[in-house]
Motif scaffolding. Structure first.
Motif, PDB file in Angstrom:
ATOM      1  N   THR A 198     -17.937 -21.909   6.858  1.00  0.00           N
ATOM      2  CA  THR A 198     -17.475 -22.877   5.579  1.00  0.00           C
ATOM      3  C   THR A 198     -16.776 -22.392   4.983  1.00  0.00           C
ATOM      4  O   THR A 198     -16.392 -23.797   3.722  1.00  0.00           O
ATOM      5  CB  THR A 198     -18.602 -23.145   5.094  1.00  0.00           C
ATOM      6  N   THR A 199     -16.669 -21.333   5.656  1.00  0.00           N
ATOM      7  CA  THR A 199     -15.257 -20.574   4.182  1.00  0.00           C
ATOM      8  C   THR A 199     -14.324 -19.889   4.878  1.00  0.00           C
ATOM      9  O   THR A 199     -14.530 -19.377   5.437  1.00  0.00           O
ATOM     10  CB  THR A 199     -16.079 -19.586   3.042  1.00  0.00           C
ATOM     11  N   PHE A 200     -12.877 -19.961   3.651  1.00  0.00           N
ATOM     12  CA  PHE A 200     -12.136 -19.157   3.952  1.00  0.00           C
ATOM     13  C   PHE A 200     -10.728 -18.630   3.043  1.00  0.00           C
ATOM     14  O   PHE A 200     -11.377 -19.069   2.108  1.00  0.00           O
ATOM     15  CB  PHE A 200     -10.925 -20.459   5.000  1.00  0.00           C
ATOM     16  N   ASP A 201     -10.432 -18.274   3.073  1.00  0.00           N
ATOM     17  CA  ASP A 201      -9.409 -17.025   1.957  1.00  0.00           C
ATOM     18  C   ASP A 201      -7.734 -17.810   2.259  1.00  0.00           C
ATOM     19  O   ASP A 201      -6.843 -18.176   2.893  1.00  0.00           O
ATOM     20  CB  ASP A 201      -9.582 -15.690   2.665  1.00  0.00           C
ATOM     21  N   LEU A 202      -7.608 -17.791   1.391  1.00  0.00           N
ATOM     22  CA  LEU A 202      -6.398 -18.531   0.998  1.00  0.00           C
ATOM     23  C   LEU A 202      -5.107 -17.293  -0.065  1.00  0.00           C
ATOM     24  O   LEU A 202      -5.319 -16.949  -0.820  1.00  0.00           O
ATOM     25  CB  LEU A 202      -6.028 -19.622   0.667  1.00  0.00           C
ATOM     26  N   CYS A 203      -4.205 -16.508   0.837  1.00  0.00           N
ATOM     27  CA  CYS A 203      -3.026 -16.273  -0.307  1.00  0.00           C
ATOM     28  C   CYS A 203      -2.391 -16.401  -0.486  1.00  0.00           C
ATOM     29  O   CYS A 203      -2.224 -17.161  -0.261  1.00  0.00           O
ATOM     30  CB  CYS A 203      -2.524 -14.774   1.407  1.00  0.00           C
ATOM     31  N   TYR A 247     -11.028 -16.317  -7.832  1.00  0.00           N
ATOM     32  CA  TYR A 247     -10.195 -15.802  -7.080  1.00  0.00           C
ATOM     33  C   TYR A 247     -10.101 -14.023  -7.208  1.00  0.00           C
ATOM     34  O   TYR A 247     -10.807 -13.693  -8.060  1.00  0.00           O
ATOM     35  CB  TYR A 247      -9.433 -15.579  -8.784  1.00  0.00           C
ATOM     36  N   GLU A 248     -10.287 -13.936  -5.612  1.00  0.00           N
ATOM     37  CA  GLU A 248     -10.523 -12.319  -5.887  1.00  0.00           C
ATOM     38  C   GLU A 248      -8.797 -11.622  -5.458  1.00  0.00           C
ATOM     39  O   GLU A 248      -8.031 -11.924  -5.534  1.00  0.00           O
ATOM     40  CB  GLU A 248      -9.836 -12.409  -4.518  1.00  0.00           C
ATOM     41  N   VAL A 249      -9.164 -10.251  -6.942  1.00  0.00           N
ATOM     42  CA  VAL A 249      -7.743  -9.895  -6.909  1.00  0.00           C
ATOM     43  C   VAL A 249      -7.348  -8.288  -6.290  1.00  0.00           C
ATOM     44  O   VAL A 249      -6.806  -8.906  -5.720  1.00  0.00           O
ATOM     45  CB  VAL A 249      -7.898  -9.279  -9.089  1.00  0.00           C
ATOM     46  N   LYS A 250      -8.619  -8.259  -5.406  1.00  0.00           N
ATOM     47  CA  LYS A 250      -8.468  -7.013  -4.715  1.00  0.00           C
ATOM     48  C   LYS A 250      -7.817  -7.355  -3.470  1.00  0.00           C
ATOM     49  O   LYS A 250      -7.307  -7.064  -2.897  1.00  0.00           O
ATOM     50  CB  LYS A 250      -9.600  -5.582  -4.528  1.00  0.00           C
ATOM     51  N   GLN A 251      -7.970  -8.264  -2.948  1.00  0.00           N
ATOM     52  CA  GLN A 251      -8.077  -9.053  -1.500  1.00  0.00           C
ATOM     53  C   GLN A 251      -6.661 -10.068  -1.864  1.00  0.00           C
ATOM     54  O   GLN A 251      -6.114 -10.108  -1.016  1.00  0.00           O
ATOM     55  CB  GLN A 251      -9.535 -10.029  -1.513  1.00  0.00           C
ATOM     56  N   GLY A 252      -6.174 -10.259  -2.996  1.00  0.00           N
ATOM     57  CA  GLY A 252      -4.811 -11.260  -2.931  1.00  0.00           C
ATOM     58  C   GLY A 252      -5.233 -12.487  -2.756  1.00  0.00           C
ATOM     59  O   GLY A 252      -4.531 -12.580  -1.988  1.00  0.00           O
ATOM     60  N   CYS A 253      -6.479 -13.411  -2.490  1.00  0.00           N
ATOM     61  CA  CYS A 253      -6.319 -14.419  -2.003  1.00  0.00           C
ATOM     62  C   CYS A 253      -7.543 -15.180  -2.840  1.00  0.00           C
ATOM     63  O   CYS A 253      -8.379 -15.251  -4.017  1.00  0.00           O
ATOM     64  CB  CYS A 253      -7.221 -14.426  -0.752  1.00  0.00           C
ATOM     65  N   PHE A 254      -7.461 -16.355  -2.832  1.00  0.00           N
ATOM     66  CA  PHE A 254      -8.803 -17.385  -3.077  1.00  0.00           C
ATOM     67  C   PHE A 254      -9.697 -17.874  -2.155  1.00  0.00           C
ATOM     68  O   PHE A 254      -9.263 -18.012  -1.094  1.00  0.00           O
ATOM     69  CB  PHE A 254      -7.353 -18.990  -3.913  1.00  0.00           C
ATOM     70  N   HIS A 255     -10.511 -17.356  -2.358  1.00  0.00           N
ATOM     71  CA  HIS A 255     -12.276 -17.180  -1.311  1.00  0.00           C
ATOM     72  C   HIS A 255     -12.626 -18.948  -2.155  1.00  0.00           C
ATOM     73  O   HIS A 255     -13.095 -19.434  -2.786  1.00  0.00           O
ATOM     74  CB  HIS A 255     -13.218 -16.156  -1.737  1.00  0.00           C
ATOM     75  N   ILE A 256     -12.494 -19.362  -0.705  1.00  0.00           N
ATOM     76  CA  ILE A 256     -13.422 -21.723  -0.845  1.00  0.00           C
ATOM     77  C   ILE A 256     -14.060 -21.384   0.072  1.00  0.00           C
ATOM     78  O   ILE A 256     -14.390 -21.352   1.513  1.00  0.00           O
ATOM     79  CB  ILE A 256     -11.508 -21.928  -0.980  1.00  0.00           C
ATOM     80  N   THR A 257     -15.413 -21.895  -0.858  1.00  0.00           N
ATOM     81  CA  THR A 257     -16.196 -22.740   0.089  1.00  0.00           C
ATOM     82  C   THR A 257     -16.500 -24.564   0.334  1.00  0.00           C
ATOM     83  O   THR A 257     -16.713 -25.024  -0.889  1.00  0.00           O
ATOM     84  CB  THR A 257     -18.127 -21.788  -0.309  1.00  0.00           C
ATOM     85  N   VAL A 258     -16.433 -24.868   1.390  1.00  0.00           N
ATOM     86  CA  VAL A 258     -16.661 -26.575   1.039  1.00  0.00           C
ATOM     87  C   VAL A 258     -18.001 -26.671   0.706  1.00  0.00           C
ATOM     88  O   VAL A 258     -18.868 -26.095   0.942  1.00  0.00           O
ATOM     89  CB  VAL A 258     -16.115 -27.096   2.553  1.00  0.00           C
ATOM     90  N   ARG A 259     -18.002 -27.606  -0.653  1.00  0.00           N
ATOM     91  CA  ARG A 259     -18.747 -28.360  -0.924  1.00  0.00           C
ATOM     92  C   ARG A 259     -20.147 -29.605   0.112  1.00  0.00           C
ATOM     93  O   ARG A 259     -18.927 -29.378   0.936  1.00  0.00           O
ATOM     94  CB  ARG A 259     -18.724 -28.714  -2.545  1.00  0.00           C
TER      95      ARG A 259
END
Length: 259
Positions: A198-203, A247-259
């Motif tokens: 359900t989850t993906f990360d966008l740089c 908003y993930e600072v260390k990983q440099g990404c938006f951590h997104i989970t569908v609802r």
């Protein structure tokens, strides 16, 4: 039968009668326009005022009246941390509810094509080299990713910014992937949202420029500018209750989970 009789009577109508009827209708319309000018979209002619017709088309938000493109400003969001605050516990609840049961390994993922969708080459996003995940998502998450990429293109277009693709850096993680991560990083969580598809990360600090390899180079755009535009798009999707975002600072990404 009624329509047949009506057709015969209409065909037999005398030319003089038809002309009289036609001029009667024109006269009624002319009088109506004089008494109620707003019906024709006209206001007080003497004062030079114009009353818009109720059915008149509204101005486009994309183009000026002369056909030129409306250039929208970039606003970004107040703060990334406060705009995208959805912690792991919130996202985990949605992942368990909307996702698949955790996948053991890559072979297991390939056997579950009724539950998962493969994501690969796409006009709207680029999938990075995946070292710790596999390119599969549940259908709703795949649609969300596609819609985000499309909306990002639209937003760049109306802001007169050269097109860029967003980059997907992490997708479905198998239990085997989680074990490998934990062997190198003890802080890596054992029960990740990525397990459920359900989850993906966008740089947010890298993008792929869309341009013709044999054509002229597109003008350069700062990554911060693209990040601001992407944040506006993601905020809209979150406000539409389509996803949770951290908003993930260390990983440099938006951590997104569908609802």
């Amino acid at each position: 039968m009624f329509f047949c009789n009506f057709a015969r009577k209409f065909a037999n109508m005398k030319k003089k009668t038809y002309i009289k009827g036609f001029f009667a209708v024109v006269t009624v319309l002319a009088v109506t326009r004089l008494i109620w000018p707003e019906v024709a979209g006209q206001g007080n002619v003497e004062k030079g005022e114009a009353i818009p017709c109720p059915h008149q088309a509204k101005a486009s938000i994309f183009f000026h009246s002369d056909g030129s493109l409306v250039k929208n400003r970039i606003y970004s969001v107040p703060t990334f941390k406060n705009t995208f605050p959805d912690m792991n516990d919130v996202q985990m609840e949605a992942a368990v509810k909307n996702g698949v049961s955790p996948v053991k390994n890559r072979q297991d993922a390939e056997k579950r094509m009724k539950e998962l969708v493969y994501i690969g080459a796409n006009p709207y996003f680029h999938v990075d080299r995946l070292n710790n995940s596999v390119p599969y998502l549940v259908p709703n998450a795949s649609i969300l990713l596609q819609d985000i990429g499309s909306a990002f293109f639209d937003s760049l277009q109306i802001k007169d910014i050269p097109l860029h693709k967003i980059i997907v850096t992490s997708v479905l993680r198998t239990k085997e992937d989680i074990d490998k991560l934990r062997s190198r990083n003890f802080n890596a969580t054992e029960n990740s949202c990525h397990l459920y598809g359900t989850t993906f990360d966008l740089c947010y600090n890298r993008y792929i420029t869309v341009e013709d390899p044999e054509g002229p180079r597109r003008r350069a755009v700062r990554n911060d500018t693209l990040k601001w535009v992407l944040s506006e798009v993601l905020r809209d999707f979150r406000q539409q209750n389509r996803c949770y975002i951290k908003y993930e600072v260390k990983q440099g990404c938006f951590h997104i989970t569908v609802r």
